[in-house]
Scaffold this active site. Structure first.
Site, PDB file in Angstrom:
ATOM      1  N   PRO A   2       0.805  -1.220   0.000  1.00 28.63           N
ATOM      2  CA  PRO A   2       0.000   0.000   0.000  1.00 28.63           C
ATOM      3  C   PRO A   2       0.840   1.272   0.000  1.00 28.63           C
ATOM      4  CG  PRO A   2      -0.464  -1.387   1.932  1.00 28.63           C
ATOM      5  CD  PRO A   2       0.744  -1.943   1.254  1.00 28.63           C
ATOM      6  N   GLU A   3       0.710   2.046  -1.055  1.00 28.48           N
ATOM      7  CA  GLU A   3       1.302   3.381  -1.104  1.00 28.48           C
ATOM      8  C   GLU A   3       0.130   4.360  -1.191  1.00 28.48           C
ATOM      9  OE1 GLU A   3       4.657   3.637  -3.841  1.00 28.48           O
ATOM     10  OE2 GLU A   3       5.065   1.526  -3.567  1.00 28.48           O
ATOM     11  N   LYS A  61       0.798   7.918   3.503  1.00 24.14           N
ATOM     12  CA  LYS A  61       0.338   6.543   3.729  1.00 24.14           C
ATOM     13  C   LYS A  61      -0.330   6.397   5.093  1.00 24.14           C
ATOM     14  CE  LYS A  61       4.531   5.390   1.312  1.00 24.14           C
ATOM     15  NZ  LYS A  61       5.885   4.850   1.505  1.00 24.14           N
ATOM     16  N   HIS A  95      -5.278 -13.680   9.334  1.00 27.40           N
ATOM     17  CA  HIS A  95      -4.415 -12.702  10.000  1.00 27.40           C
ATOM     18  C   HIS A  95      -5.208 -11.511  10.550  1.00 27.40           C
ATOM     19  CE1 HIS A  95      -1.704 -14.849   7.108  1.00 27.40           C
ATOM     20  NE2 HIS A  95      -1.065 -15.026   8.240  1.00 27.40           N
ATOM     21  N   ARG A 115       2.014  -9.459   7.822  1.00 28.44           N
ATOM     22  CA  ARG A 115       3.386  -9.254   8.296  1.00 28.44           C
ATOM     23  C   ARG A 115       3.503  -8.354   9.521  1.00 28.44           C
ATOM     24  NH1 ARG A 115       5.851  -8.504   2.195  1.00 28.44           N
ATOM     25  NH2 ARG A 115       4.860 -10.379   1.398  1.00 28.44           N
ATOM     26  N   ARG A 272      16.585  -3.402  -0.548  1.00 27.43           N
ATOM     27  CA  ARG A 272      15.432  -3.774  -1.364  1.00 27.43           C
ATOM     28  C   ARG A 272      15.848  -3.711  -2.824  1.00 27.43           C
ATOM     29  NH1 ARG A 272      11.934   0.362   1.765  1.00 27.43           N
ATOM     30  NH2 ARG A 272      13.185  -0.707   3.298  1.00 27.43           N
TER      31      ARG A 272
END
Length: 288
Positions: A2-3, A61, A95, A115, A272
């Site tokens: 998600p951005e 965000k 989750h 996560r 990354r």
DNA sequence: GTTACGACCTGCGAGC
DNA sequence: TGCTCGCAGGTCGTAA
């Protein structure tokens, strides 16, 4: 991941589904989801129950649900967070971290996060410029390019004063917010800039173009419901966006550049990946 | 004051 | 088949 466009899609969905409703019960299934609420999950539940959501807001965000007591439920989706609006009898997601039901007996709000990089916290609203009230943890976040009060001159001057690589700069949420790894690579591809270009060498025209492209790519992504590679990013109804089909750089290693046909490359960048065209986005002279 | 980097976290796929 | 390891990446704290 998600951005800005993905968070805005969720914000719009939540605004439609939860504004004006009063929270009846809250259950925290994983304490890490409320780790930023310093008083702990019990206090989180106590302070949320009985509160009415008056609006749903966003900067970059970060998203927050204003409550009727001068506080806000601050939400960050992290890498894998989702806020879903589900029927009361829906099966709990694997989750599911936080669940709120409402006094009207309608759909419940689920915070789901594989996560656990995301989370929720209740924070006080503090007055800032333009008569706006922001939760304390959001105050250091710069305005994003879709914000009507965003100041392009402040960004252009700010990035050229920095002494770092251009991609690091546009990922810096205190300079410009909302851009993550995907839209950073897309903005740099459109601007024909290498991710390691030193910011002090950016011309005013290049910085202006970069901002224009970042705004453009995120506006286009928003129009298509955001970018999605898997089930990790969805709107409040659990539906995926379509912008991944339009990506020119991110995730396109060994595929031909949409502009010149050269094979795209993937490079290590700050723990990354970064994707670029080796011909259109040439290595800056000082690095070659 | 500014910049760089590691830690946090979980599921998945590759390799053995 | 089952195990290990690397990878994905946004934010924050700490070190330089």
């Amino acid at each position: 991941m998600p951005e800005l466009p993905e968070v805005e899609v969720v914000r719009r969905g939540l605004d439609k589904w939860v504004t004006g409703r009063t929270i009846e019960t809250t259950k925290v299934s994983h304490s890490r989801a409320t780790r930023n609420h310093v008083a702990g999950p019990k206090d989180f539940v106590k302070r949320l129950n009985g509160r009415t959501i008056t609006s749903v807001n966003r900067r970059g965000k970060f998203m927050w649900l204003n409550l009727d007591d001068d506080h806000a439920l601050v939400t960050h989706l992290g890498m894998s967070g989702q806020v879903l609006v589900q029927p009361l009898d829906a099966e709990p997601e694997k989750h599911l971290r936080i669940r709120c039901t409402f006094t009207d007996g309608g759909r419940a709000m689920h915070f789901v996060d594989q996560r656990t990089f995301g989370g929720m916290a209740i924070e006080e609203l503090v007055a800032t410029d333009h008569g706006q009230y922001l939760p304390e943890p959001v105050q250091h976040i710069a305005r994003d390019p879709l914000d009507p009060h965003f100041d392009p001159e402040s960004f252009i001057g700010g990035i050229r004063k920095k002494r770092t690589q251009v991609k690091r700069a546009i990922l810096d949420q205190t300079l410009i917010s909302g851009i993550g790894n995907i839209y950073a690579d897309e903005s740099l591809w459109r601007s024909k800039l290498h991710w390691a270009m030193p910011t002090e060498r950016l011309t005013r025209a290049q910085a202006t173009e970069l901002l224009r492209h970042a705004t453009e790519v995120m506006t286009e992504a928003l129009a298509q419901g955001g970018t999605s590679f898997d089930a990790l990013y969805v709107n409040v109804n659990g539906e995926s966006g379509y912008f991944s089909r339009e990506l020119n750089a991110y995730g396109r290693e060994d595929e031909p550049c949409d502009r010149c046909g050269s094979l795209m490359v993937r490079e290590a960048f700050a723990n990354r990946s970064s994707f670029r065209c080796p011909k259109c986005q040439r290595t800056p002279r000082t690095l070659s």
